[in-house]
Design an enzyme around this catalytic site. Structure first.
Site, PDB file in Angstrom:
ATOM      1  N   ARG A 260      33.461  36.608  47.626  1.00  0.00           N
ATOM      2  CA  ARG A 260      34.337  36.289  46.508  1.00  0.00           C
ATOM      3  C   ARG A 260      34.823  34.852  46.617  1.00  0.00           C
ATOM      4  O   ARG A 260      35.331  34.438  47.656  1.00  0.00           O
ATOM      5  CB  ARG A 260      35.538  37.237  46.467  1.00  0.00           C
ATOM      6  CG  ARG A 260      35.119  38.677  46.198  1.00  0.00           C
ATOM      7  CD  ARG A 260      36.304  39.598  46.046  1.00  0.00           C
ATOM      8  NE  ARG A 260      35.854  40.983  45.933  1.00  0.00           N
ATOM      9  CZ  ARG A 260      36.653  42.036  45.872  1.00  0.00           C
ATOM     10  NH1 ARG A 260      37.968  41.859  45.915  1.00  0.00           N
ATOM     11  NH2 ARG A 260      36.169  43.257  45.777  1.00  0.00           N
ATOM     12  N   ARG A 275      42.539  37.540  53.052  1.00  0.00           N
ATOM     13  CA  ARG A 275      41.806  37.099  51.867  1.00  0.00           C
ATOM     14  C   ARG A 275      40.724  36.110  52.293  1.00  0.00           C
ATOM     15  O   ARG A 275      40.993  34.936  52.520  1.00  0.00           O
ATOM     16  CB  ARG A 275      42.758  36.463  50.846  1.00  0.00           C
ATOM     17  CG  ARG A 275      42.156  36.277  49.464  1.00  0.00           C
ATOM     18  CD  ARG A 275      43.185  35.715  48.498  1.00  0.00           C
ATOM     19  NE  ARG A 275      44.292  36.616  48.291  1.00  0.00           N
ATOM     20  CZ  ARG A 275      44.307  37.602  47.391  1.00  0.00           C
ATOM     21  NH1 ARG A 275      43.264  37.799  46.624  1.00  0.00           N
ATOM     22  NH2 ARG A 275      45.378  38.377  47.260  1.00  0.00           N
ATOM     23  N   GLU A 347      47.933  45.966  50.296  1.00  0.00           N
ATOM     24  CA  GLU A 347      46.802  46.711  49.735  1.00  0.00           C
ATOM     25  C   GLU A 347      45.617  46.721  50.698  1.00  0.00           C
ATOM     26  O   GLU A 347      45.231  45.684  51.231  1.00  0.00           O
ATOM     27  CB  GLU A 347      46.372  46.090  48.412  1.00  0.00           C
ATOM     28  CG  GLU A 347      45.169  46.780  47.779  1.00  0.00           C
ATOM     29  CD  GLU A 347      44.354  45.858  46.881  1.00  0.00           C
ATOM     30  OE1 GLU A 347      43.142  46.090  46.767  1.00  0.00           O
ATOM     31  OE2 GLU A 347      44.934  44.905  46.324  1.00  0.00           O
ATOM     32  N   SER A 350      41.721  49.912  46.642  1.00  0.00           N
ATOM     33  CA  SER A 350      42.034  50.080  45.225  1.00  0.00           C
ATOM     34  C   SER A 350      41.003  51.035  44.649  1.00  0.00           C
ATOM     35  O   SER A 350      39.798  50.785  44.744  1.00  0.00           O
ATOM     36  CB  SER A 350      41.978  48.723  44.512  1.00  0.00           C
ATOM     37  OG  SER A 350      42.532  48.795  43.232  1.00  0.00           O
ATOM     38  N   ARG A 390      40.528  44.204  56.404  1.00  0.00           N
ATOM     39  CA  ARG A 390      41.955  44.527  56.282  1.00  0.00           C
ATOM     40  C   ARG A 390      42.319  45.707  57.191  1.00  0.00           C
ATOM     41  O   ARG A 390      43.446  45.768  57.700  1.00  0.00           O
ATOM     42  CB  ARG A 390      42.311  44.817  54.827  1.00  0.00           C
ATOM     43  CG  ARG A 390      42.194  43.579  53.946  1.00  0.00           C
ATOM     44  CD  ARG A 390      42.859  43.746  52.604  1.00  0.00           C
ATOM     45  NE  ARG A 390      42.753  42.507  51.830  1.00  0.00           N
ATOM     46  CZ  ARG A 390      43.436  42.247  50.719  1.00  0.00           C
ATOM     47  NH1 ARG A 390      44.287  43.141  50.243  1.00  0.00           N
ATOM     48  NH2 ARG A 390      43.279  41.105  50.083  1.00  0.00           N
TER      49      ARG A 390
END
Length: 425
Positions: A260, A275, A347, A350, A390
């Site tokens: 990403r 991230r 988070e 999701s 994560r």
């Protein structure tokens, strides 16, 4: 992708649902374009029918030696022959414009989704586990894990910011987490897939990354895209298909690298692994009937929660508000894991029910049992089960010790070859 026929049926409801997303009304603009396109379609069909009729009449007029009538008919056919391509071109252009507008509008939220602009309006629906009480001040992983093999400096020299090199025990722990997650999700009924990491425009459009989020993706020189999530590859397995209802639900999982650009995330989470431009994730995808999609959503969420429980990581389950959901989602649960180094929940998964939104973009249908004619769009769902990086952060922070070592969760010890802790070099 939205169905213009449904917007025609109830434009006020469509605009009201968009308003819950914080998006201005679109129905009037869409319906005006649709009306122009349909008028051109009707005009083209009428012109084609008249051309066919006049062409037949020419022969009859000539047979009756009505030369003036035949000449008039031939002149009319010539005009229609010239006009038809222009009508078809204009109709196609309006159709493309309409499709482009429809493709840029996000999915409509389900009725039970709470209304709100951002994460502040998300609703906690469940919580599991109690955060550990430390007898020392817990640190963020970026502060103590470099001594265990988490190397940001080497990655920066090779690739720049938002990359990491994992060495030794940390690398093995990362691998162990991914393998454990795959095994867990297989037990939950998800078939393991090893999908392509490079996909075409059509695949990215199908799941909603294109055209709106083009700037967040890594493209290749030959016009393909590195997948931002295995959702793209896995969901598109059913594109342009008509499935039998008996084959549903389809449940698949994959452990893949994800890429990403995070163009919209400048300045956020610049330290650590939270991230990254490149990371690993175990993805869950389900394809099912409209009647079963809500139950499938709960099953998928439970499958992801099972990983956190097995690892002993406290978390909470959040129902996202209308303004915080992803583009393709109609309802989303976020699982947020406790990070003691940050003293907050973050988070880690999701999980979204997309309804038939992606199916329309992919032309993915099913034939209801007992019916020989007629098809319906499938419902698609996707979620992380879990994001490996994560989860690595969560394990490091929740299992850290005062001397800088990290205990290995019991469930992972077999995957670590019997190693029970990581110690600083």
């Amino acid at each position: 992708m939205h169905d213009i026929r449904l917007i025609r049926d109830d434009p006020k409801a469509f605009d009201a649902a968009l308003a819950r997303r914080g998006i201005a009304s679109h129905a009037a603009q869409l319906l005006a374009l649709d009306e122009k396109r349909r008028a051109l379609t009707t005009e083209a069909q009428t012109a084609q029918a008249r051309r066919n009729e006049a062409s037949k009449a020419i022969g009859a007029a000539k047979a009756q030696k009505k030369e003036d009538e035949a000449q008039a008919l031939m002149a009319e056919v010539a005009v229609l022959k010239e006009r038809l391509p222009a009508l078809e071109t204009e109709e196609r252009a309006l159709g493309d414009e309409l499709d482009g507008l429809l493709a840029a509008i996000p999915n409509l939220p389900a009725s039970e989704v709470p209304e709100g602009e951002d994460e502040a309006a998300n609703v906690e629906v469940a919580r599991w586990g109690e955060p550990r009480e430390f007898d020392f001040e817990p640190k963020e992983h970026a502060d103590f894990a470099p001594a265990l093999g988490l190397d940001f400096e080497s990655a920066a020299k090779i690739s720049g910011a938002r990359f990491a090199v994992l060495r030794g025990g940390v690398a093995r722990l990362n691998r162990a987490l991914g393998q454990f997650m795959l095994d867990h999700q297989a037990r939950e009924g998800f078939a393991e897939i090893a999908p392509p990491l490079l996909v075409r425009d059509e695949a990215m459009f199908g799941t909603g990354q294109l055209p709106k989020f083009r700037d967040d993706q890594f493209g290749t020189l030959d016009g393909r895209w590195l997948i931002p999530t295995a959702e793209v590859s896995l969901t598109n397995l059913v594109r342009e298909s008509i499935l039998d209802e008996e084959t549903l639900p389809i449940r698949v999982t994959a452990l893949t690298p994800c890429f990403r650009l995070e163009a919209g995330a400048a300045g956020r989470d610049t330290r650590g692994l939270i991230r990254q431009h490149q990371f690993e994730k175990v993805e869950l995808v389900a394809v099912t009937t409209p009647e079963q999609s809500d139950a499938e959503h709960e099953h998928m969420c439970a499958a992801a929660e099972g990983v956190l429980r097995a690892l002993g990581l406290p978390y909470r389950k959040m129902l996202l508000c209308s303004g915080d959901m992803g583009f393709s989602a109609r309802k989303t649960y976020d699982l947020e894991v406790w990070l003691p180094g940050q003293n907050t929940y973050r988070e880690i998964s999701s999980i979204s029910n997309c309804g038939d939104f992606q199916a329309r973009r992919m032309a993915a249908r099913y034939r209801p049992a007992g019916e020989t004619k007629g098809t319906r769009f499938v419902h698609t769902l996707n979620g992380s089960g879990l994001a490996v990086g994560r989860t690595l952060v969560a394990v490091l922070e929740n299992y850290q010790q005062a001397d800088g070592s990290v205990r290995i969760p019991e469930i992972l010890v077999p995957y670590m070859g019997g190693v029970t802790e990581l110690r600083p070099a």
